[in-house]
Design a protein around this motif. Structure first.
Motif, PDB file in Angstrom:
ATOM      1  N   TRP A  11     -37.382  37.913  11.037  1.00 37.41           N
ATOM      2  CA  TRP A  11     -37.717  36.790  10.424  1.00 37.41           C
ATOM      3  C   TRP A  11     -36.391  36.323   9.571  1.00 37.41           C
ATOM      4  O   TRP A  11     -36.040  36.728   8.288  1.00 37.41           O
ATOM      5  N   ARG A  12     -35.703  34.864  10.059  1.00 34.67           N
ATOM      6  CA  ARG A  12     -34.057  34.442   9.651  1.00 34.67           C
ATOM      7  C   ARG A  12     -34.733  33.911   7.762  1.00 34.67           C
ATOM      8  O   ARG A  12     -35.905  33.823   7.575  1.00 34.67           O
ATOM      9  N   ASN A  20     -37.039  31.440   6.441  1.00 32.56           N
ATOM     10  CA  ASN A  20     -36.630  30.671   7.052  1.00 32.56           C
ATOM     11  C   ASN A  20     -37.974  29.541   7.517  1.00 32.56           C
ATOM     12  O   ASN A  20     -38.377  30.172   8.749  1.00 32.56           O
ATOM     13  N   GLU A  22     -38.958  26.657   8.674  1.00 28.88           N
ATOM     14  CA  GLU A  22     -38.471  26.042  10.841  1.00 28.88           C
ATOM     15  C   GLU A  22     -37.983  27.084  11.489  1.00 28.88           C
ATOM     16  O   GLU A  22     -38.339  26.935  12.747  1.00 28.88           O
ATOM     17  N   HIS A  23     -37.557  28.172  11.027  1.00 28.83           N
ATOM     18  CA  HIS A  23     -37.620  29.542  11.884  1.00 28.83           C
ATOM     19  C   HIS A  23     -38.975  30.052  12.282  1.00 28.83           C
ATOM     20  O   HIS A  23     -38.919  30.289  13.418  1.00 28.83           O
ATOM     21  N   GLU A  26     -40.261  27.327  14.882  1.00 29.59           N
ATOM     22  CA  GLU A  26     -40.498  27.779  16.515  1.00 29.59           C
ATOM     23  C   GLU A  26     -40.604  28.947  16.617  1.00 29.59           C
ATOM     24  O   GLU A  26     -41.253  28.996  18.378  1.00 29.59           O
ATOM     25  N   LEU A  60     -36.001  34.532  19.719  1.00 32.87           N
ATOM     26  CA  LEU A  60     -36.057  34.132  19.190  1.00 32.87           C
ATOM     27  C   LEU A  60     -36.414  35.233  17.587  1.00 32.87           C
ATOM     28  O   LEU A  60     -36.090  35.365  16.691  1.00 32.87           O
ATOM     29  N   ASN A  61     -37.011  35.995  18.274  1.00 34.49           N
ATOM     30  CA  ASN A  61     -37.674  36.992  17.311  1.00 34.49           C
ATOM     31  C   ASN A  61     -37.219  38.552  17.341  1.00 34.49           C
ATOM     32  O   ASN A  61     -38.291  39.372  17.184  1.00 34.49           O
TER      33      ASN A  61
END
Length: 86
Positions: A11-12, A20, A22-23, A26, A60-61
């Motif tokens: 997780w950013r 984050n 937003e991330h 997403e 992404l993850n």
């Protein structure tokens, strides 16, 4: 019992250490894209949306740990279990 595999999610974080948002959204959108389609595709069309959605979510993850990260995790898991699991 043994650990046969592991998966590392990430997780950013923002500069202040908070998640984050937003991330996170997403990643959630990418996960929702994995839900099965209700409609069947027309004849001759290959339904590849799920494969692409899975690939996007993984991109992404997923975190790829270094060998040092994996060694430290193995050390911690085995110490907690008081035996070799990994």
């Amino acid at each position: 019992m043994r650990v046969l595999g592991t998966r590392f999610s990430q997780w950013r974080a923002n500069a202040d250490g908070s998640r984050n948002a937003e991330h996170t959204l997403e990643v959630m959108r990418a996960a929702v894209a994995l839900l099965p389609e209700v409609d069947t595709p027309p004849a001759g069309v290959i339904a590849a949306e799920a494969a692409f959605a899975r690939r996007r979510l993984d991109h992404l993850n997923t975190w790829q740990p270094t060998p040092d990260d994996t060694a430290r995790l193995r050390e911690l898991v085995n110490a907690k279990a008081q035996r070799d699991l990994m």
